[in-house]
Design a protein around this motif. Structure first.
Motif, PDB file in Angstrom:
ATOM      1  N   LEU A 148       0.831  -1.200   0.000  1.00 52.65           N
ATOM      2  CA  LEU A 148       0.000   0.000   0.000  1.00 52.65           C
ATOM      3  C   LEU A 148       0.867   1.253   0.000  1.00 52.65           C
ATOM      4  O   LEU A 148       0.565   2.243  -0.687  1.00 52.65           O
ATOM      5  CB  LEU A 148      -0.931   0.001   1.206  1.00 52.65           C
ATOM      6  CG  LEU A 148      -2.064  -1.033   1.175  1.00 52.65           C
ATOM      7  CD1 LEU A 148      -2.774  -1.076   2.520  1.00 52.65           C
ATOM      8  CD2 LEU A 148      -3.057  -0.737   0.060  1.00 52.65           C
ATOM      9  N   GLU A 149       1.958   1.218   0.766  1.00 49.83           N
ATOM     10  CA  GLU A 149       2.877   2.355   0.802  1.00 49.83           C
ATOM     11  C   GLU A 149       3.468   2.632  -0.581  1.00 49.83           C
ATOM     12  O   GLU A 149       3.694   3.788  -0.953  1.00 49.83           O
ATOM     13  CB  GLU A 149       4.000   2.078   1.811  1.00 49.83           C
ATOM     14  CG  GLU A 149       5.049   3.172   1.923  1.00 49.83           C
ATOM     15  CD  GLU A 149       4.517   4.445   2.568  1.00 49.83           C
ATOM     16  OE1 GLU A 149       5.131   5.507   2.350  1.00 49.83           O
ATOM     17  OE2 GLU A 149       3.489   4.395   3.280  1.00 49.83           O
ATOM     18  N   ALA A 150       3.695   1.540  -1.345  1.00 52.74           N
ATOM     19  CA  ALA A 150       4.255   1.676  -2.692  1.00 52.74           C
ATOM     20  C   ALA A 150       3.183   1.927  -3.752  1.00 52.74           C
ATOM     21  O   ALA A 150       3.501   2.012  -4.951  1.00 52.74           O
ATOM     22  CB  ALA A 150       5.051   0.415  -3.040  1.00 52.74           C
ATOM     23  N   LEU A 188     -14.063 -17.647   3.067  1.00 51.37           N
ATOM     24  CA  LEU A 188     -13.091 -16.567   3.140  1.00 51.37           C
ATOM     25  C   LEU A 188     -13.789 -15.219   3.029  1.00 51.37           C
ATOM     26  O   LEU A 188     -14.842 -15.109   2.392  1.00 51.37           O
ATOM     27  CB  LEU A 188     -12.081 -16.671   1.997  1.00 51.37           C
ATOM     28  CG  LEU A 188     -11.443 -18.028   1.711  1.00 51.37           C
ATOM     29  CD1 LEU A 188     -10.632 -17.954   0.422  1.00 51.37           C
ATOM     30  CD2 LEU A 188     -10.569 -18.466   2.873  1.00 51.37           C
ATOM     31  N   VAL A 189     -13.186 -14.203   3.605  1.00 48.95           N
ATOM     32  CA  VAL A 189     -13.527 -12.825   3.290  1.00 48.95           C
ATOM     33  C   VAL A 189     -12.348 -12.253   2.515  1.00 48.95           C
ATOM     34  O   VAL A 189     -11.210 -12.251   3.003  1.00 48.95           O
ATOM     35  CB  VAL A 189     -13.810 -11.995   4.547  1.00 48.95           C
ATOM     36  CG1 VAL A 189     -13.850 -10.505   4.212  1.00 48.95           C
ATOM     37  CG2 VAL A 189     -15.133 -12.412   5.169  1.00 48.95           C
ATOM     38  N   VAL A 190     -12.628 -11.800   1.276  1.00 49.26           N
ATOM     39  CA  VAL A 190     -11.609 -11.209   0.412  1.00 49.26           C
ATOM     40  C   VAL A 190     -11.855  -9.703   0.399  1.00 49.26           C
ATOM     41  O   VAL A 190     -12.920  -9.238   0.002  1.00 49.26           O
ATOM     42  CB  VAL A 190     -11.671 -11.785  -1.013  1.00 49.26           C
ATOM     43  CG1 VAL A 190     -10.521 -11.214  -1.845  1.00 49.26           C
ATOM     44  CG2 VAL A 190     -11.609 -13.306  -0.982  1.00 49.26           C
ATOM     45  N   GLU A 191     -10.851  -8.952   0.848  1.00 51.71           N
ATOM     46  CA  GLU A 191     -11.029  -7.527   1.129  1.00 51.71           C
ATOM     47  C   GLU A 191     -10.043  -6.696   0.320  1.00 51.71           C
ATOM     48  O   GLU A 191      -8.824  -6.817   0.506  1.00 51.71           O
ATOM     49  CB  GLU A 191     -10.807  -7.301   2.627  1.00 51.71           C
ATOM     50  CG  GLU A 191     -10.796  -5.875   3.068  1.00 51.71           C
ATOM     51  CD  GLU A 191     -10.297  -5.744   4.504  1.00 51.71           C
ATOM     52  OE1 GLU A 191     -10.115  -4.591   4.940  1.00 51.71           O
ATOM     53  OE2 GLU A 191     -10.077  -6.773   5.176  1.00 51.71           O
ATOM     54  N   PRO A 192     -10.514  -5.859  -0.599  1.00 48.95           N
ATOM     55  CA  PRO A 192      -9.595  -4.938  -1.285  1.00 48.95           C
ATOM     56  C   PRO A 192      -9.113  -3.870  -0.306  1.00 48.95           C
ATOM     57  O   PRO A 192      -9.906  -3.314   0.456  1.00 48.95           O
ATOM     58  CB  PRO A 192     -10.475  -4.338  -2.390  1.00 48.95           C
ATOM     59  CG  PRO A 192     -11.873  -4.442  -1.871  1.00 48.95           C
ATOM     60  CD  PRO A 192     -11.918  -5.667  -1.004  1.00 48.95           C
ATOM     61  N   LEU A 193      -7.820  -3.602  -0.316  1.00 46.50           N
ATOM     62  CA  LEU A 193      -7.241  -2.708   0.681  1.00 46.50           C
ATOM     63  C   LEU A 193      -7.025  -1.303   0.136  1.00 46.50           C
ATOM     64  O   LEU A 193      -6.807  -1.095  -1.060  1.00 46.50           O
ATOM     65  CB  LEU A 193      -5.911  -3.265   1.186  1.00 46.50           C
ATOM     66  CG  LEU A 193      -5.974  -4.592   1.933  1.00 46.50           C
ATOM     67  CD1 LEU A 193      -4.570  -5.002   2.384  1.00 46.50           C
ATOM     68  CD2 LEU A 193      -6.924  -4.530   3.119  1.00 46.50           C
ATOM     69  N   GLY A 194      -7.095  -0.346   1.034  1.00 41.71           N
ATOM     70  CA  GLY A 194      -6.827   1.050   0.721  1.00 41.71           C
ATOM     71  C   GLY A 194      -6.575   1.805   2.005  1.00 41.71           C
ATOM     72  O   GLY A 194      -6.488   1.204   3.088  1.00 41.71           O
ATOM     73  N   PRO A 195      -6.464   3.130   1.956  1.00 37.51           N
ATOM     74  CA  PRO A 195      -6.226   3.908   3.176  1.00 37.51           C
ATOM     75  C   PRO A 195      -7.277   3.657   4.257  1.00 37.51           C
ATOM     76  O   PRO A 195      -6.958   3.699   5.457  1.00 37.51           O
ATOM     77  CB  PRO A 195      -6.263   5.357   2.675  1.00 37.51           C
ATOM     78  CG  PRO A 195      -5.906   5.272   1.231  1.00 37.51           C
ATOM     79  CD  PRO A 195      -6.482   3.974   0.741  1.00 37.51           C
TER      80      PRO A 195
END
Length: 330
Positions: free
Chosen positions: A16-18, A102-109
């Motif tokens: 995420l940092e990149a 499963l829970v599939v979670e798109p990541l962001g801030p």
């Protein structure tokens, strides 16, 4: 949280940092046999790179293939179930009758991964609650007995300190025990004030500390994710450390020795003003009765008992060293 799950958080934080899109996958329910437990995690990057595991193989392959073919297209968390039919279970390498959700979670801030990773590295036990409709996340202090929970609206997971093991004594048995414990993803510390024992240690990933064991027990502030194993056979080192450890919330405190030595040790501990309940927490003679003779076998016996205690498995008395030897002699 084990080392694998901490590595997953670390990877998500770095990606995420990149600015690299990624998804966070959590095992939330299993039915029948399952290769990974509830709460296990993995991360998958937009190019298909994976850290962690949710099944040990084929489910990961399916998720990777989807990401490589279509990219990361989810905009909010999604519940995905594998292995409902016998054919699917076979296809995904699940044991007969196994099903995994499963829970599939798109990541962001909004996912607050950097904050969670920082808390985990500081050994702060944290409850992360994911809103399944929006992907919003709240972080709050967790209790040691908190567990994964999910309903139609939210998924709550617990993150924080690794399991810790303090081994008193730096002898050969301690080396074998530490080696296996590291493989089981314990953070292992060995304490021995005797220079002649510490000098031969060279096990990567294990801290060997020159200190009096009882002082180190107090310094470590042992909690319910901690275990203490005393292996010196020297009451001057073992007893004071056990006295302090039995007053903590450590989930396992054990000491090596014969049945006669164990009885004498318990008398000495009672003389230290420990309560009967505190002395009863002591596991000794340590380990399960499996006929172990060599240091490696004894280490396996100790860890088998420790894992059973951690997992809340009530073992019959005849599986203890004292019970097993008494039964064998009958």
């Amino acid at each position: 949280m084990d080392n694998i799950d901490l590595e997953v958080l670390k990877a998500c934080d770095a990606w995420l940092e990149a600015g690299q899109p990624c998804e966070y996958v959590t095992v939330v329910r299993t039915w029948g046999s399952s290769p990974r437990p509830e709460g296990a995690t993995m991360a998958i990057r937009t190019d298909g790179m994976v850290v962690g595991s949710v099944s040990g193989g084929c489910i990961e392959d399916d998720l990777i293939a989807a990401v490589r073919a279509h990219g990361i297209t989810r905009r909010r968390p999604e519940v995905v179930t594998y292995g409902i039919s016998a054919d699917e279970a076979h296809r995904f390498g699940l044991p007969c009758g196994g099903t995994i959700q499963l829970v599939v979670e798109p990541l962001g801030p909004h996912s607050r991964i950097a904050e969670l990773h920082a808390l985990a590295r500081r050994r702060v036990l944290t409850r992360r609650t994911l809103d399944l409709a929006t992907g919003g996340v709240t972080l709050a202090p967790a209790r040691p007995d908190d567990r994964l929970r999910m309903d139609d609206r939210a998924l709550a997971t617990v993150h924080g300190p690794l399991l810790r093991m303090l081994i008193i004594g730096a002898g050969q048995l301690s080396q074998f025990l530490a080696q296996i414990a590291v493989g089981l993803e314990y953070e292992v510390t060995v304490c021995d004030p005797r220079e002649e024992y510490r000098a031969s240690w060279s096990l990567p990933g294990v801290d060997v500390v020159h200190a009096m064991p009882d002082d180190l027990v107090l310094e470590m502030k042992l909690d319910s994710r901690s275990a203490v194993v005393a292996l010196t056979h020297d009451p001057k080192l073992d007893d004071l450390a056990l006295m302090e450890a039995l007053r903590t919330d450590a989930f396992y405190v054990g000491a090596i020795g014969s049945r006669a030595n164990d009885a004498r040790r318990r008398e000495r501990l009672r003389a230290f003003d420990l309560t009967g309940d505190q002395v009863a927490k002591l596991h000794g003679p340590i380990g399960l009765y499996i006929g172990s003779k060599t240091p490696y076998e004894i280490a396996i016996s100790i860890l088998a008992e420790l894992v059973a205690v951690k997992n809340g498995v009530a073992l019959p008395a005849q599986m203890s060293v004292a019970g097993g030897k008494a039964l064998a002699a009958a």
